[in-house]
Design a protein around this motif. Structure first.
Motif, PDB file in Angstrom:
ATOM      1  N   ASN A 121       0.861  -1.182   0.000  1.00 27.77           N
ATOM      2  CA  ASN A 121       0.000   0.000   0.000  1.00 27.77           C
ATOM      3  C   ASN A 121       0.901   1.237   0.000  1.00 27.77           C
ATOM      4  O   ASN A 121       1.152   1.843   1.046  1.00 27.77           O
ATOM      5  N   GLU A 132      -3.401   4.319   1.814  1.00 24.10           N
ATOM      6  CA  GLU A 132      -4.854   4.467   1.827  1.00 24.10           C
ATOM      7  C   GLU A 132      -5.477   3.463   2.794  1.00 24.10           C
ATOM      8  O   GLU A 132      -5.221   2.261   2.694  1.00 24.10           O
ATOM      9  N   GLU A 133      -6.317   3.949   3.683  1.00 25.12           N
ATOM     10  CA  GLU A 133      -6.928   3.086   4.691  1.00 25.12           C
ATOM     11  C   GLU A 133      -7.866   2.056   4.077  1.00 25.12           C
ATOM     12  O   GLU A 133      -8.061   0.974   4.635  1.00 25.12           O
ATOM     13  N   THR A 134      -8.462   2.374   2.946  1.00 18.49           N
ATOM     14  CA  THR A 134      -9.444   1.477   2.342  1.00 18.49           C
ATOM     15  C   THR A 134      -8.816   0.504   1.354  1.00 18.49           C
ATOM     16  O   THR A 134      -9.525  -0.308   0.764  1.00 18.49           O
ATOM     17  N   LYS A 135      -7.518   0.567   1.167  1.00 18.00           N
ATOM     18  CA  LYS A 135      -6.876  -0.271   0.148  1.00 18.00           C
ATOM     19  C   LYS A 135      -6.068  -1.384   0.790  1.00 18.00           C
ATOM     20  O   LYS A 135      -5.447  -1.209   1.839  1.00 18.00           O
ATOM     21  N   SER A 136      -6.101  -2.561   0.156  1.00 14.61           N
ATOM     22  CA  SER A 136      -5.304  -3.691   0.627  1.00 14.61           C
ATOM     23  C   SER A 136      -3.828  -3.412   0.418  1.00 14.61           C
ATOM     24  O   SER A 136      -3.434  -2.551  -0.359  1.00 14.61           O
TER      25      SER A 136
END
Length: 229
Positions: free
Chosen positions: A127, A131-135
């Motif tokens: 990552n 990004e908090e929403t990305k794997s």
């Protein structure tokens, strides 16, 4: 020439132009056609035009296509998020996995890879944009994960993958890809025999190639826009 064949040739031309602009040989960059959500008929068209590597994001859909198209002897890459309860069909079906982001998943793939198949080729997803929403594993935790993955049987750690935050700024695109390349080169200097940098898609493959990509993952520019997505 079919539409897919023409689009494939256009993407290959982009890859060649970008590679030469970066002082690289075009054959240093492999094209992975991202076929998620597209029917097997479209993959057959691309295969007939010479494309051999295909990427899938969804387990059930991808496994179904590999079975339907088994006689074509294609190379199948799983590039989507990995869930612990769905690793077995991936381990039993795919040739590559690009999206390992935690040791537990790698351990399951290792244990579930059938002995009669060649080792599963894998990349660690990083990552790079935070990004908090990305794997993806963080850059700070990458070395520890690489150490664990590299020691597992039945899988081969080949390199790194990233999906940076979208940007129309080429300089910003290159910064993100450079961060992955730097991490990749650090692992190489630490003794890992890596050879794969999976980065760059339809909208930013030129920047990725300029920063050393060895695999670009392209879907839209080959198959078109996905309806309803």
């Amino acid at each position: 020439m079919t539409t897919i064949s023409a689009k494939l040739q256009a993407v290959l031309s982009r890859i060649e132009t970008a590679a030469r602009a970066a002082g690289r040989l075009p054959d240093e960059v492999a094209l992975l056609a991202v076929s998620k959500t597209w029917p097997a008929t479209r993959i057959r068209e691309a295969a007939a035009a010479g494309q051999r590597r295909f990427g899938e994001n969804y387990v059930q859909e991808g496994v179904g296509k590999t079975q339907e198209l088994k006689l074509l002897n294609l190379e199948w890459h799983f590039i989507g998020p990995l869930q612990g309860n769905k690793t077995r069909p991936i381990a039993e079906t795919f040739d590559w996995v690009h999206s390992i982001d935690r040791l537990k998943i790698a351990e399951r793939l290792s244990a579930q890879r059938p002995a009669e198949l060649a080792p599963l080729q894998v990349c660690i997803q990083v990552n790079v944009s935070g990004e908090e929403t990305k794997s993806g594993v963080s850059l700070a935790q990458l070395a520890e994960l690489a150490r664990g993955v590299a020691n597992l049987p039945r899988i081969n750690l080949r390199g790194l993958m990233a999906i940076p935050a979208p940007s129309e700024d080429v300089a910003e695109q290159r910064r993100a890809f450079r961060a992955l390349r730097d991490a990749y080169e650090k692992l190489q200097s630490d003794g890992y025999p890596l050879d794969t940098l999976s980065m760059g898609m339809s909208d930013d493959l030129e920047a990725a190639i300029a920063e050393g990509a060895t695999v670009v993952r392209v879907g839209t520019a080959i198959f078109g826009e996905r309806s309803g997505l």
